[in-house]
Enzyme design. Structure first.
Site, short mmCIF file in Angstrom:
data_model
loop_
_atom_site.label_atom_id
_atom_site.label_comp_id
_atom_site.label_asym_id
_atom_site.label_seq_id
_atom_site.Cartn_x
_atom_site.Cartn_y
_atom_site.Cartn_z
N HIS A 1 57.87 51.95 114.37
CA HIS A 1 57.27 53.30 114.28
C HIS A 1 55.74 53.28 114.33
O HIS A 1 55.08 53.71 113.39
CB HIS A 1 57.79 54.06 113.04
CG HIS A 1 57.90 53.27 111.77
ND1 HIS A 1 56.86 52.51 111.26
CD2 HIS A 1 58.94 53.12 110.91
CE1 HIS A 1 57.28 51.95 110.14
NE2 HIS A 1 58.51 52.29 109.91
N HIS B 1 65.88 52.05 115.63
CA HIS B 1 65.39 52.14 114.23
C HIS B 1 65.97 53.41 113.60
O HIS B 1 65.54 54.51 113.89
CB HIS B 1 63.86 52.21 114.19
CG HIS B 1 63.31 52.20 112.80
ND1 HIS B 1 62.36 51.30 112.37
CD2 HIS B 1 63.58 52.97 111.71
CE1 HIS B 1 62.07 51.52 111.11
NE2 HIS B 1 62.80 52.54 110.68
N HIS C 1 67.93 55.24 109.93
CA HIS C 1 68.40 55.25 108.54
C HIS C 1 69.69 56.06 108.48
O HIS C 1 69.69 57.25 108.82
CB HIS C 1 67.35 55.86 107.62
CG HIS C 1 66.08 55.09 107.60
ND1 HIS C 1 65.84 54.06 106.71
CD2 HIS C 1 64.98 55.16 108.40
CE1 HIS C 1 64.65 53.53 106.95
NE2 HIS C 1 64.10 54.17 107.98
N HIS D 1 57.65 47.00 108.77
CA HIS D 1 56.99 48.23 108.34
C HIS D 1 55.53 47.82 108.15
O HIS D 1 55.18 47.22 107.14
CB HIS D 1 57.59 48.79 107.04
CG HIS D 1 56.97 50.10 106.66
ND1 HIS D 1 57.64 51.29 106.72
CD2 HIS D 1 55.71 50.40 106.26
CE1 HIS D 1 56.81 52.27 106.38
NE2 HIS D 1 55.65 51.75 106.09
N LYS E 1 64.33 42.98 108.23
CA LYS E 1 63.31 44.01 108.07
C LYS E 1 62.37 43.68 106.91
O LYS E 1 62.81 43.40 105.80
CB LYS E 1 64.00 45.36 107.79
CG LYS E 1 63.05 46.54 107.53
CD LYS E 1 62.30 46.97 108.77
CE LYS E 1 61.21 48.00 108.47
NZ LYS E 1 61.71 49.37 108.43
N ASP F 1 63.57 56.43 113.75
CA ASP F 1 63.26 56.44 112.31
C ASP F 1 63.81 57.70 111.66
O ASP F 1 63.25 58.17 110.66
CB ASP F 1 61.76 56.29 112.05
CG ASP F 1 61.46 55.83 110.62
OD1 ASP F 1 62.40 55.32 109.96
OD2 ASP F 1 60.33 56.00 110.16
N ASN G 1 67.47 49.75 103.85
CA ASN G 1 66.84 50.18 102.59
C ASN G 1 67.75 51.10 101.78
O ASN G 1 67.40 52.23 101.45
CB ASN G 1 65.46 50.83 102.84
CG ASN G 1 65.50 52.08 103.69
OD1 ASN G 1 66.40 52.25 104.51
ND2 ASN G 1 64.54 52.97 103.50
O1 DOR Z 1 59.31 58.20 106.49
C1 DOR Z 1 59.98 57.21 106.21
N1 DOR Z 1 61.23 57.32 105.69
N2 DOR Z 1 59.46 56.00 106.40
C2 DOR Z 1 60.07 54.89 105.99
O2 DOR Z 1 59.53 53.84 106.18
C3 DOR Z 1 61.37 54.97 105.26
C4 DOR Z 1 62.08 56.19 105.57
C5 DOR Z 1 63.24 56.47 104.62
O3 DOR Z 1 64.04 55.57 104.38
O4 DOR Z 1 63.33 57.60 104.13
ZN ZN Z 2 62.35 53.62 108.94
#
Ligand code: DOR
Ligand code: ZN
Length: 342
Positions: A174, A13, A15, A136, A99, A246, A41
């Site tokens: 998470h 997981h 980003h 999520h 997702k 995450d 995202n």
């Molecule tokens: O803390 C987070 N940041 N939770 C999420 O679900 C998205 C993520 C983000 O993309 O910054």
């Molecule tokens: Zn995330």
């Protein structure tokens, strides 16, 4: 123990963002992990196979010269995702999951699903073609206390979803509460990822000596009793629980402001943070399977064959790492950490 050599791990997981931010953060992940499940995202989100193909190409182009890394792509579920989108994604081989973000839950979730039941036709297809669903798992209505949103999601949405689609393989992402641990243990075709921050910190850290924006993520850190339940699950040796950082980079200006973004940056030192968490309960012998075996087993991918080594050495986490314009503050910036990736 002074050194720990384990199979190279993967991050289930992550980003990575896009453009200059992607170029800034990707080398950190590539140093630690062989593969990662890349969150969709972006703005606009990765909604179709065409979007995922183009994003994957940009990630591949940003891998530092001579290094190996495999991005595993995901699609962002919306009210308009169709069964055909799923079939096309499955055929691609490199889209590994879909997702679900509830609309309005977190960063760039405004395109997310407004009512999970609207997606039942898509879930039916996902179940048929064996495409995992990543959740999520939080409700968003303002009447629900922010610390209860995960628990209420399980009660109101996930329990009925499991009943409607018992064979759909689901990852509750998470996880932050004892309730989630219990639910994951009780349900078939159900796994969970666990972040370093939810193993290491309770919500007290958010207000330690003042407001601490770099510890703010979603789902938000919970009470100590929940941290202990998460730590126990991750170190239990149960294959339902595996690594997902995450890691969610936001430039310093987006965190240190009157309305700061959610996200902790841990790609720089993820394995060191996990090693500390496992060592805190004398469970370093369980780290390799959590980080390197149970994830690929769930995703039905081969385990990695290379290895990494962590040394017991104290070093200082930098105050900031390079990031477009403003710099990026890693989790626990400026503090000492007792393991180091060789
Ligand atoms: O803390 C987070 N940041 N939770 C999420 O679900 C998205 C993520 C983000 O993309 O910054
Ligand atoms: Zn995330």
């Amino acid at each position: 123990m002074q050194t720990l050599t384990i199979t190279r791990p993967d991050d289930w997981h992550l980003h990575l963002r896009d453009g200059a931010a992607l170029k800034a953060v990707l080398p950190h992940t590539v140093r630690q992990f062989a593969r990662a499940i890349v969150m969709p995202n972006l703005k606009p989100p990765v909604r179709s196979l065409a979007d995922a193909t183009a994003y994957r190409d940009r990630i591949l182009a940003a891998i530092p010269e001579g290094q190996q890394f495999e991005p595993l792509m995901t699609l962002y579920l919306t009210d308009n995702t169709s069964p055909d989108d799923i079939i096309a994604a499955k055929a691609s081989q490199f889209v590994k999951a879909v997702k679900y973000y509830p609309a309005g839950a977190t960063t760039n979730s405004e395109f997310g699903v407004t009512d999970i039941r609207r997606c039942d036709r898509v879930f039916e297809t996902m179940q048929q073609v064996d495409m995992p669903l990543l959740l999520h798992g939080e409700v968003t209505h303002s009447a629900v206390d922010v610390f209860d949103r995960e628990k209420v999601f399980i009660e109101q949405q996930l329990t009925p979803l499991k009943q409607r689609f018992p064979n759909l393989r689901i990852v509750l992402e998470h996880i932050t509460t004892a309730d989630s641990v219990e639910f994951v243990l009780s349900a078939d075709n159900m796994a969970a990822t666990i972040t370093p921050q939810h193993m290491l910190f309770s919500r007290n850290i958010l207000f330690k000596g003042g407001i601490q924006p770099h510890f703010y993520c979603l789902p938000i850190l919970k009470r100590e009793q929940h941290r202990l339940a998460i730590l126990k699950a991750a170190t239990s040796g149960n294959p339902k629980f595996f690594l997902g950082t995450d890691s969610a980079p936001h430039g310093r200006n987006r965190k240190e402001t009157s309305c700061g973004c959610a996200g902790c940056y841990s790609a720089l030192h993820a394995m060191e943070l996990y090693a500390e968490a496992f060592e805190s309960v004398d469970a370093l012998d369980k780290l390799e399977a959590f980080a390197s075996f149970y994830g690929p087993d769930f995703y039905r991918l081969p385990r990695n064959s290379e290895q990494i080594t962590l040394n017991k050495t104290t070093w200082r986490i930098p105050d900031e790492v390079p990031f477009p314009e403003v710099g990026l503050v890693p989790l626990r910036a400026g503090e000492e950490i007792t393991w180091q990736l060789a």
